[in-house]
Scaffold this motif. Structure first.
Motif, short mmCIF file in Angstrom:
data_model
loop_
_atom_site.label_atom_id
_atom_site.label_comp_id
_atom_site.label_asym_id
_atom_site.label_seq_id
_atom_site.Cartn_x
_atom_site.Cartn_y
_atom_site.Cartn_z
N SER A 5 0.83 -1.20 0.00
CA SER A 5 0.00 0.00 0.00
C SER A 5 0.86 1.25 0.00
O SER A 5 2.04 1.21 0.38
N HIS A 9 -3.42 4.88 -1.06
CA HIS A 9 -4.23 3.81 -1.66
C HIS A 9 -3.53 2.47 -1.49
O HIS A 9 -2.33 2.39 -1.22
N GLU A 10 -4.31 1.41 -1.64
CA GLU A 10 -3.77 0.06 -1.67
C GLU A 10 -3.62 -0.39 -3.12
O GLU A 10 -4.32 0.09 -4.01
#
Length: 547
Positions: A5, A9-10
């Motif tokens: 991540s 965001h991942e």
């Protein structure tokens, strides 16, 4: 497993790397084609080769060999002329593995005679697999293999060179060829003013007490890192083939002056050069004035490899596209479960199945040509036709494979952008599309009866397939026309499609039916997937393409 991540965001919904895949065991169409043409007993050898070349390590070596391109070093630190080409170690790793596997010599005996048996089919399977990982280094591999056919015109020279060609040792040292563990051979044919028309060559060869001295230039000298080259020059008796080593018999560096390395669209790992010969030493290969007939012995083999390599590139494009589609989700479904994407991938799979069946059928003809006149006729007529269709199919096919990956397919981080840049060279090298069509016409004119027998056999082998009878009639009519050259591309493509349907019919009849229905029974649309395939066939094709 914890997903990586960033602060914002991942990272998820990404396909895993396509690596550590056995490129033979995961390719059912290839295995079936090899088995159909006499290579079944080589399965353990090909399985080991596929595991090595499908490894993450080999994929990384292929990337490195293309990102760090060759460099020309014209002089050493003291100012002496050397004209050597330097490569990234990854290139040498590729060469080491290909030569260890005999890609450069396994179709020849230790004396330089055709090995026979199933040697062409087995080698082709390896060449097809290696092309999927890194195809640039295969240029000197294929020229070394093919040069043996030309050297046969000079038995004394072949007897001296073959013991060093016949080893499985890669020796990149810049040293006289007769002192090395193994050698590679390149070629220099085309000049600025002539290109394909080698009879317009102006490079001159003058006889001396110890051989010949050659003065002139070559616009393309393929693989200038090689230990010797086959070149064409005008001798007193006409255009003649010569063997030009990097070192003269007394051990001095020969007078090959490389002007620059070509800045090519693709084929980046391999060096191609412009060169001048300033009275370079050379030995004659064959009789004076017989240069074209001498060199044509190797051209059939290099054209064969162009087709095999393009087939391998398309196979890799399909495999990467299908692998991505099975892992990438769009609109709450995997791409591979979307009907439109299934249609695209299945249509591409049909094309690859027919292509690999066709090139393996051609290689079987090479294996049997000396003992079977009909196989020899197949080889002579269809080698240019197959090169034409397979090699010219590859760029459009690989563009479609890139699109299956979306933006990720277009960037250089993945292999498909490299494959796409690589794909045009096989259609251009060793005779462009028009040259291939003219060669088919020449084969028809010189051996009309044998060519007619080949077409009759193809008609028998495709009897009952959709559009096959109409294709046979159209081909015959086109080649009988007084202006057959005008429609040669149309006729040659139809001939290749008919041969592909026949080859696939030997391997997988149900898929031959699909191929014929979409390529012979109808004009195939310009876009893959613009066909109506039954869902049952789609599932079978995709499972077979990548289990």
């Amino acid at each position: 497993m914890t997903q990586p991540s960033f602060e914002t965001h991942e990272v998820f919904n990404q396909s895993p790397p396509f690596e550590d895949i056995n490129l033979f065991a995961a390719d059912r169409p290839l295995m079936a084609a090899v088995n159909a043409h006499g290579g079944a007993e080589a399965a353990p050898e090909l399985n080991s080769f596929g595991a090595l070349w499908g490894s993450a390590e080999m994929a990384e070596q292929g990337r490195l060999a293309n990102e760090t391109t060759p460099k020309l070093r014209s002089f050493d630190a003291k100012g002496f002329r050397r004209d050597v080409v330097e490569f990234h170690p990854a290139y040498h790793r590729m060469m080491t593995h290909s030569i260890a596997a005999g890609l450069h010599n396994s179709t020849w005996s230790a004396q330089g005679k055709p090995a026979g048996g199933n040697s062409e089919v087995v080698r082709a399977a390896k060449f097809y697999i290696a092309s999927q990982v890194e195809s640039g280094h295969l240029c000197p591999i294929t020229m070394t293999r093919a040069s043996v056919a030309a050297l046969a015109a000079q038995p004394d020279l072949l007897a001296r060179a073959m013991p060093v060609i016949a080893t499985h040792d890669y020796d990149p040292a810049f040293a006289p060829w007769w002192q090395k563990r193994g050698i590679t051979l390149g070629m220099g044919m085309t000049e600025k003013q002539g290109g394909t028309d080698v009879r317009a060559n102006m490079t001159r060869a003058e006889r001396t007490a110890d051989g010949y001295r050659i003065t002139g230039h070559k616009w393309f000298m393929s693989a200038p890192m090689c230990d010797a080259f086959l070149v064409l020059a005008q001798a007193e008796g006409g255009l003649t083939c010569f063997f030009m080593p990097r070192f003269t018999p007394d051990g001095a560096v020969n007078a090959l002056r490389f002007q620059r390395l070509k800045d090519k669209l693709g084929n980046r790992s391999n060096a191609s050069s412009e060169v001048e010969f300033a009275g370079a030493y050379a030995e004659r290969v064959g009789d004076e004035g017989r240069g074209v007939s001498t060199i044509i012995q190797m051209v059939q083999l290099t054209r064969q490899d162009c087709a095999i390599s393009s087939a391998g590139l398309m196979r890799s494009g399909l495999a990467h596209a299908l692998h991505h589609a099975r892992h990438r989700s769009v609109f709450q479904k995997h791409l591979a479960d979307q009907p439109l994407m299934q249609a695209v991938l299945a249509d591409m799979a049909v094309h690859v199945e027919a292509t690999v069946a066709l090139v393996m059928r051609l290689c079987r003809a090479f294996d049997r040509a000396l003992e079977d006149a009909s196989e020899a006729a197949y080889m002579r007529l269809l080698t240019p036709a197959i090169k034409y269709w397979v090699c010219k199919s590859a760029p459009a096919f690989l563009y479609e494979a890139m699109e299956c990956l979306g933006g990720n397919g277009y960037v250089e981080d993945g292999i498909l952008a490299r494959h796409f840049r690589e794909s045009p060279v096989n259609a251009i090298w060793e005779g462009s599309g028009n040259v291939m069509c003219l060669d088919v016409l020449r084969a028809l004119a010189r051996e009309a009866e044998a060519a007619a027998a080949v077409l009759t056999n193809l008609a028998d082998e495709t009897r009952g397939l959709p559009g096959a009878a109409e294709a046979v009639a159209a081909i015959g009519q086109a080649f009988r026309r007084g202006d057959s050259e005008r429609v040669a591309r149309l006729a040659v493509e139809k001939l290749a499609l008919l041969a592909a349907a026949a080859a696939l019919n030997r391997v997988t009849p149900v898929h031959a039916e699909l191929f014929a229905a979409t390529r012979l029974g109808a004009v195939h649309p310009s876009m893959y997937g613009a066909v109506d395939l039954d869902p049952t066939h789609i599932r079978a094709l995709l499972e077979r393409a990548l289990p």
